[in-house]
Design a protein around this motif. Sequence first.
Motif, PDB file in Angstrom:
ATOM      1  N   PHE A   1       0.851  -1.197   0.000  1.00 56.53           N
ATOM      2  CA  PHE A   1       0.000   0.000   0.000  1.00 56.53           C
ATOM      3  C   PHE A   1       0.882   1.240   0.000  1.00 56.53           C
ATOM      4  N   ASN A   2       0.510   2.213  -0.829  1.00 57.55           N
ATOM      5  CA  ASN A   2       1.255   3.470  -0.860  1.00 57.55           C
ATOM      6  C   ASN A   2       0.279   4.620  -1.064  1.00 57.55           C
ATOM      7  N   LYS A   3       0.415   5.677  -0.247  1.00 61.44           N
ATOM      8  CA  LYS A   3      -0.450   6.856  -0.375  1.00 61.44           C
ATOM      9  C   LYS A   3       0.363   7.969  -1.025  1.00 61.44           C
ATOM     10  N   VAL A   4      -0.198   8.552  -2.084  1.00 61.69           N
ATOM     11  CA  VAL A   4       0.517   9.584  -2.846  1.00 61.69           C
ATOM     12  C   VAL A   4      -0.377  10.809  -2.979  1.00 61.69           C
ATOM     13  N   GLU A   5       0.197  11.996  -2.757  1.00 61.27           N
ATOM     14  CA  GLU A   5      -0.534  13.242  -3.028  1.00 61.27           C
ATOM     15  C   GLU A   5      -0.361  13.552  -4.512  1.00 61.27           C
ATOM     16  N   ALA A   6      -1.454  13.514  -5.273  1.00 65.22           N
ATOM     17  CA  ALA A   6      -1.356  13.767  -6.722  1.00 65.22           C
ATOM     18  C   ALA A   6      -0.840  15.178  -6.995  1.00 65.22           C
TER      19      ALA A   6
ATOM     20  N   GLU B   1       2.521  -6.506  -8.090  1.00 70.20           N
ATOM     21  CA  GLU B   1       1.782  -6.636  -9.353  1.00 70.20           C
ATOM     22  C   GLU B   1       0.384  -7.214  -9.155  1.00 70.20           C
ATOM     23  N   GLN B   2       0.238  -8.156  -8.228  1.00 68.91           N
ATOM     24  CA  GLN B   2      -1.042  -8.858  -8.070  1.00 68.91           C
ATOM     25  C   GLN B   2      -1.950  -8.251  -7.002  1.00 68.91           C
ATOM     26  N   ALA B   3      -1.364  -7.587  -5.992  1.00 66.34           N
ATOM     27  CA  ALA B   3      -2.204  -7.129  -4.872  1.00 66.34           C
ATOM     28  C   ALA B   3      -1.913  -5.702  -4.431  1.00 66.34           C
ATOM     29  N   GLY B   4      -1.146  -4.949  -5.232  1.00 65.12           N
ATOM     30  CA  GLY B   4      -0.783  -3.583  -4.832  1.00 65.12           C
ATOM     31  C   GLY B   4      -1.973  -2.632  -4.834  1.00 65.12           C
ATOM     32  N   ILE B   5      -1.954  -1.681  -3.893  1.00 66.29           N
ATOM     33  CA  ILE B   5      -3.005  -0.644  -3.824  1.00 66.29           C
ATOM     34  C   ILE B   5      -2.305   0.710  -3.732  1.00 66.29           C
ATOM     35  N   ILE B   6      -2.706   1.635  -4.608  1.00 65.50           N
ATOM     36  CA  ILE B   6      -2.168   3.003  -4.522  1.00 65.50           C
ATOM     37  C   ILE B   6      -3.321   3.961  -4.267  1.00 65.50           C
ATOM     38  N   PHE B   7      -3.178   4.774  -3.222  1.00 64.49           N
ATOM     39  CA  PHE B   7      -4.203   5.762  -2.873  1.00 64.49           C
ATOM     40  C   PHE B   7      -3.735   7.120  -3.393  1.00 64.49           C
ATOM     41  N   LEU B   8      -4.448   7.640  -4.399  1.00 63.76           N
ATOM     42  CA  LEU B   8      -4.102   8.928  -5.014  1.00 63.76           C
ATOM     43  C   LEU B   8      -4.945  10.027  -4.369  1.00 63.76           C
ATOM     44  N   ASP B   9      -4.359  10.734  -3.433  1.00 62.50           N
ATOM     45  CA  ASP B   9      -5.110  11.781  -2.731  1.00 62.50           C
ATOM     46  C   ASP B   9      -5.057  13.083  -3.537  1.00 62.50           C
ATOM     47  N   GLU B  10      -6.011  13.968  -3.266  1.00 56.71           N
ATOM     48  CA  GLU B  10      -6.054  15.306  -3.888  1.00 56.71           C
ATOM     49  C   GLU B  10      -6.044  15.233  -5.415  1.00 56.71           C
ATOM     50  N   ILE B  11      -6.786  14.287  -5.990  1.00 57.64           N
ATOM     51  CA  ILE B  11      -6.757  14.165  -7.461  1.00 57.64           C
ATOM     52  C   ILE B  11      -7.448  15.351  -8.134  1.00 57.64           C
ATOM     53  N   ASP B  12      -8.337  16.032  -7.392  1.00 55.96           N
ATOM     54  CA  ASP B  12      -9.003  17.196  -7.994  1.00 55.96           C
ATOM     55  C   ASP B  12      -8.028  18.360  -8.223  1.00 55.96           C
ATOM     56  N   LYS B  13      -6.859  18.321  -7.543  1.00 55.78           N
ATOM     57  CA  LYS B  13      -5.879  19.415  -7.709  1.00 55.78           C
ATOM     58  C   LYS B  13      -5.132  19.321  -9.036  1.00 55.78           C
TER      59      LYS B  13
ATOM     60  N   GLY C   1     -10.801  13.172  -3.740  1.00 54.82           N
ATOM     61  CA  GLY C   1     -10.697  14.618  -3.901  1.00 54.82           C
ATOM     62  C   GLY C   1     -11.953  15.309  -3.409  1.00 54.82           C
ATOM     63  N   ALA C   2     -11.812  16.574  -3.035  1.00 60.73           N
ATOM     64  CA  ALA C   2     -12.975  17.330  -2.539  1.00 60.73           C
ATOM     65  C   ALA C   2     -13.873  17.762  -3.703  1.00 60.73           C
ATOM     66  N   PHE C   3     -13.282  18.036  -4.861  1.00 53.12           N
ATOM     67  CA  PHE C   3     -14.037  18.481  -6.050  1.00 53.12           C
ATOM     68  C   PHE C   3     -14.979  19.644  -5.705  1.00 53.12           C
TER      69      PHE C   3
ATOM     70  N   VAL D   1      -0.023  16.242 -16.160  1.00 49.22           N
ATOM     71  CA  VAL D   1       0.109  15.240 -15.093  1.00 49.22           C
ATOM     72  C   VAL D   1      -0.920  14.126 -15.291  1.00 49.22           C
ATOM     73  N   GLN D   2      -2.153  14.514 -15.660  1.00 50.76           N
ATOM     74  CA  GLN D   2      -3.189  13.498 -15.918  1.00 50.76           C
ATOM     75  C   GLN D   2      -2.752  12.554 -17.034  1.00 50.76           C
ATOM     76  N   ARG D   3      -2.163  13.138 -18.093  1.00 53.80           N
ATOM     77  CA  ARG D   3      -1.731  12.305 -19.223  1.00 53.80           C
ATOM     78  C   ARG D   3      -0.575  11.387 -18.822  1.00 53.80           C
ATOM     79  N   ASP D   4       0.270  11.859 -17.893  1.00 53.55           N
ATOM     80  CA  ASP D   4       1.366  11.008 -17.409  1.00 53.55           C
ATOM     81  C   ASP D   4       0.850   9.896 -16.502  1.00 53.55           C
TER      82      ASP D   4
END
Length: 458
Positions: free
Chosen positions: A78-83, A263-275, A323-325, A292-295
């Motif tokens: 598990f990994n949490k990333v601020e977008a 590869e089989q069970a990874g989870i990535i939490f993309l926070d602040e995607i609305d930014k 995201g708060a949107f 950034v979206q395209r990347d």
Amino acid sequence: MSNLKPKEIVKELDKYIIGQDKAKRSVAIALRNRWRRQQVPEDLRDEIAPKNIILIGPTGVGKTEIARRLSNLTDSPFNKVEASKFTEVGYVGRDVESMIRDLLELTVNKLKVREQEVVKDKAWQIAEERMLDLLLPKSEKHQAQKGDATAETRLELLSSSGGDESSSTREKLRSMLRNGKLDNRYVDLDVSDRAMPVVEIFSNVGMEEMGINFKDMLGGLIPKSTKRRKVKVPEAMKTMAAEESQNLVDLDKVIKQAIEKVEQAGIIFLDEIDKIVGKSSTQGPDVSREGVQRDLLPIVEGSTVTTKYGPVKTDNILFIASGAFHTVKPSDLIPELQGRFPIRVELDSLGWQEFVRILTEPKNALLLQYMALLKTEGVEVVFENDAVEDIARIAEEVNNMTENIGARRLHTMMECLLEDILFDAPDLQEKSIVIDRLYVKNKLKDIKDDEDLSRYIL
């Protein structure tokens, strides 16, 4: 994961997060689907893609908390990333693949620690033999043998040390060591003292993509120096056991397991995607946000990321975005990215009833935290029910009057309410304090009624 049914996942999340049942259900289903996918026949398994989720809701309603608790609950990488970090100046859209590398690095370290736990007893045995060598140096013949003995054969060599006399002395020392009779004795221990220079290289391409790991490369060039230190026996034993457990772990096997797990069970939490959503009407820096979206798109769609441990496929990694949107909508995301997040869950705003529950119900409830903190000073604090209701109502009112920051408002309220008690706690004569409705009214009324004050203080 095989033991956790969706209902049980929701039940675990309920211990820490109030409400938001729709979000909990969606996350629980997505997690259970990871396990289900592992059980289907292999030819169909590759066809089943994870259904990524977007959690939509104002700040302070539990989006990040759901992710944090999930990581503690599951054994999935598990990994949490601020977008928003990918839009920073000089970093625009660069190297979004770093989130996959970080996820793999975390997983490798976690598995390495787990493997070291498995070989802990064996490592301790070898460390014990090394310690007896330090306490009772052997004859020259054995020293010569020891020169080319591996960690595995060292045990056998030492146990068959020549001469009954030295053997019995060794056994006596061993029992003294185990009984703690040598704990105050010092030994000379050689510890590696290689200070790695910090080298920062700025490039558009990650170092792993160039197939170069500079730390390892430079590490090989710099000679490994050792420093002799005088340390007590217990500390020396711990140092040697840690060293030996590292030597006993098969790193190649750990890396292979980690890559498969990611590869089989990874989870990535993309926070602040609305930014990273830019409105089409504006000009300037918003262009970079779309970049950034395209990347992000190829990683979410499924691609191969090069890491220093080897290539990692992202096809089956589950992405949970949030995201708060406030000013933008999920439909403002580029269409390709929208299509990769088929599940949308809206989280509810919190009212005073939820605030009352947040203050009292969870395992880590805010009132329990303050009561425990003050208990360390011998001060017993009791909150009456009507006082808790008043705190919740004032929090809701201030959220409506100013910016709605959800449950985070309660932290500010509690600090304002208990400021005097927290400050004077060590010197208080009265060790039992009751917080009632009148106390709450006196402390928070002026700030609540003065809108300018509440805007800056609450």
